[in-house]
Motif scaffolding. Structure first.
Motif, short mmCIF file in Angstrom:
data_model
loop_
_atom_site.label_atom_id
_atom_site.label_comp_id
_atom_site.label_asym_id
_atom_site.label_seq_id
_atom_site.Cartn_x
_atom_site.Cartn_y
_atom_site.Cartn_z
N LEU A 1 -9.25 -0.13 -3.37
CA LEU A 1 -8.26 0.08 -2.31
C LEU A 1 -7.59 1.42 -2.52
O LEU A 1 -7.23 1.78 -3.64
N VAL B 1 -4.15 1.64 4.43
CA VAL B 1 -4.92 1.35 3.22
C VAL B 1 -6.39 1.25 3.63
O VAL B 1 -6.70 0.64 4.67
N VAL B 2 -7.28 1.85 2.86
CA VAL B 2 -8.71 1.67 3.13
C VAL B 2 -9.36 1.04 1.91
O VAL B 2 -8.86 1.14 0.78
N ALA B 3 -10.50 0.37 2.13
CA ALA B 3 -11.27 -0.22 1.04
C ALA B 3 -12.56 0.58 0.91
O ALA B 3 -13.33 0.67 1.87
N PHE C 1 -17.06 3.15 3.23
CA PHE C 1 -16.09 2.06 3.34
C PHE C 1 -16.74 0.70 3.04
O PHE C 1 -17.94 0.52 3.25
N CYS C 2 -15.92 -0.23 2.59
CA CYS C 2 -16.37 -1.60 2.31
C CYS C 2 -16.55 -2.35 3.63
O CYS C 2 -15.73 -2.20 4.53
N ASP C 3 -17.63 -3.13 3.73
CA ASP C 3 -17.80 -3.98 4.91
C ASP C 3 -17.92 -5.45 4.51
O ASP C 3 -18.37 -6.27 5.30
N GLY C 4 -17.54 -5.75 3.27
CA GLY C 4 -17.56 -7.15 2.82
C GLY C 4 -18.89 -7.61 2.25
O GLY C 4 -19.01 -8.75 1.78
N ARG D 1 -5.94 4.25 8.86
CA ARG D 1 -5.16 3.05 8.49
C ARG D 1 -4.42 3.31 7.17
O ARG D 1 -4.83 4.16 6.37
N PRO E 1 -13.98 -3.99 -3.65
CA PRO E 1 -13.93 -2.54 -3.41
C PRO E 1 -12.77 -1.87 -4.15
O PRO E 1 -12.08 -2.51 -4.96
N VAL F 1 -6.28 0.98 -6.26
CA VAL F 1 -6.42 -0.31 -6.93
C VAL F 1 -7.90 -0.67 -6.97
O VAL F 1 -8.55 -0.76 -5.93
N VAL F 2 -8.43 -0.85 -8.17
CA VAL F 2 -9.83 -1.27 -8.31
C VAL F 2 -9.83 -2.80 -8.36
O VAL F 2 -9.27 -3.40 -9.27
N VAL F 3 -10.44 -3.41 -7.35
CA VAL F 3 -10.41 -4.87 -7.23
C VAL F 3 -11.60 -5.47 -7.99
O VAL F 3 -12.74 -5.05 -7.74
N ARG G 1 -4.54 3.88 -0.92
CA ARG G 1 -3.38 3.95 -0.02
C ARG G 1 -3.04 5.40 0.31
O ARG G 1 -3.05 6.25 -0.58
#
Lengths: 313, 70
Positions: free
Chosen positions: B24, B45-47, B59-62, B43, B22, B16-18, B26
């Motif tokens: 997502l 799901v990862v971002a 990975f996404c860190d916000g 995990r 990021p 999923v492209v948000v 699965r």
């Protein structure tokens, strides 16, 4: 865990009745907010792990449920009075959640930890946080059966990660417990409840109430979304602050885990849990925003109380 | 209460492209970053970072949240 120390006439009555259930009788009025908070916390805890010095069957005793109900009504009224309300129509739930979070102008505990906090202040913060963090994610598990199919599946996906994907060593509450031991604090469940500020107890009581009441399911998942949306960046600051204080062991690892985990969780919560719930049950949209507001509001109140006590507000 | 019939088949994409966020992912068990390092994924799901400013790529860190949107 043993029951907490009473903080006034109401909590004294609650603790005595839980130890030796007697039906009937009227609970005395709380003399202070603190008394009310610890009484409700104790009653809620009967539905989690309970207490070794309480009678297990007191959980569902009508007299105890009546007190619980009265305290929850007062708590909910308090929370709703503070909420400015939502627009009549909420078209885009994730965007509306972002707006609630962006409007938060409360002080940041993570900023304080990153730049200035002393080790004693950080340990005090962990004692306060431990009331929730040692049962991290549990209140939200109540919500699963209250939800329609899409939001339910998404909440389970999120909770599965909170619970370590089935690996007890990766369960977030257990990571926190290991962090507590590493920084020299007690890690057993409920260890610091007697030290909890009323702000800490109210934050926990609100979460338990939102989780347990089906009527409040929208507010519960809204709370979850706001919590996750305000976690990644502060968790990074916590890691930096702990590094500054030389506490870079398992407690830093706990916060480090939350940077990546919550970057995922905030999106699952806002989009797959909250937005689909609002689509399936449109009357929940405003409730979702009420829950989100409650999360940031209660966090801000705890932050203000702690920073004020440290003369750092 | 529920306004949608609960018997429909829902979309549940693995990727999923948000928007402004990021990607997502699965069900991945490993992810290779731009430097060739392969990261284990534990995990569900990862971002994955799309702004390239994360401190823990891939990975996404916000961090994207504090970058002005173009």
């Amino acid at each position: 865990m043993r029951m907490p120390k009473p903080r006034g006439p109401l909590s004294e009555w609650v603790v005595a009745r839980l130890a030796t259930p007697v039906d009937g009788g009227h609970a005395p009025t709380a003399d202070e907010w603190d008394d009310e908070c610890i009484a409700l916390w104790t009653l809620h805890e009967m539905s989690y792990r309970g207490f070794e010095d309480a009678a297990d069957d007191a959980e569902w005793q009508p007299a105890m449920l009546a007190v619980r109900h009265e305290l929850e009504v007062a708590l909910e009224q308090r929370l709703r009075r503070r909420w400015p309300g939502a627009d009549a129509e909420v078209a885009d739930v994730p965007a509306a959640l972002e707006a609630v979070v962006a409007a938060d102008d409360g002080p940041s505990l993570a900023d304080h930890v990153r730049r200035r906090a002393t080790t004693d202040e950080v340990l005090e913060l962990f004692r306060q946080r431990s009331v929730y963090q040692l049962k991290e994610a549990d209140p939200m598990t109540w919500v699963i059966p209250h939800l329609p199919v899409r939001s339910k599946a998404a909440l389970v996906e999120l909770q599965y990660d909170e619970y370590g994907g089935g690996d007890p060593n990766r369960m977030h509450s257990h990571l926190f417990a290991r962090g507590m031991v590493d920084v020299g604090l007690r890690a057993e469940y409920g260890a610091y409840v007697d030290d909890a500020l009323p702000e800490t107890l109210e934050l926990n009581n609100a979460l338990s109430m939102l989780g347990m009441h089906r009527r409040l399911r929208g507010a519960a998942v809204g709370h979850l979304a706001a919590f996750e949306m305000t976690s990644t960046l502060p968790s990074r600051k916590m890691v930096q602050g702990l590094g500054r204080l030389g506490l870079d062991g398992p407690m830093a690892a706990y916060f480090d885990e939350h940077v990546e985990a919550d970057a995922v969780h905030e999106l699952l919560a806002a989009r797959d849990i909250c937005a689909t719930l609002a689509e399936d049950e449109p009357d929940q949209a405003a409730e979702i925003l009420f829950g989100a507001f409650t999360c940031v509001d209660l966090e801000a109140r705890l932050a203000t109380a702690l920073l004020t006590s440290w003369d750092a507000a | 209460m529920t306004t949608r019939p609960e018997v429909e088949e829902f979309d549940h994409p693995d990727v999923v492209v948000v928007p402004h966020g990021p990607m997502l992912l699965r069900g991945a068990t490993s992810v290779q970053g731009v430097d060739g390092t392969v990261h284990d994924v534990r995990r569900p799901v990862v971002a994955l970072c799309r702004c390239d400013k994360s401190s823990r790529l891939p990975f996404c860190d916000g961090t994207h949240k504090v970058i002005p949107r173009r």
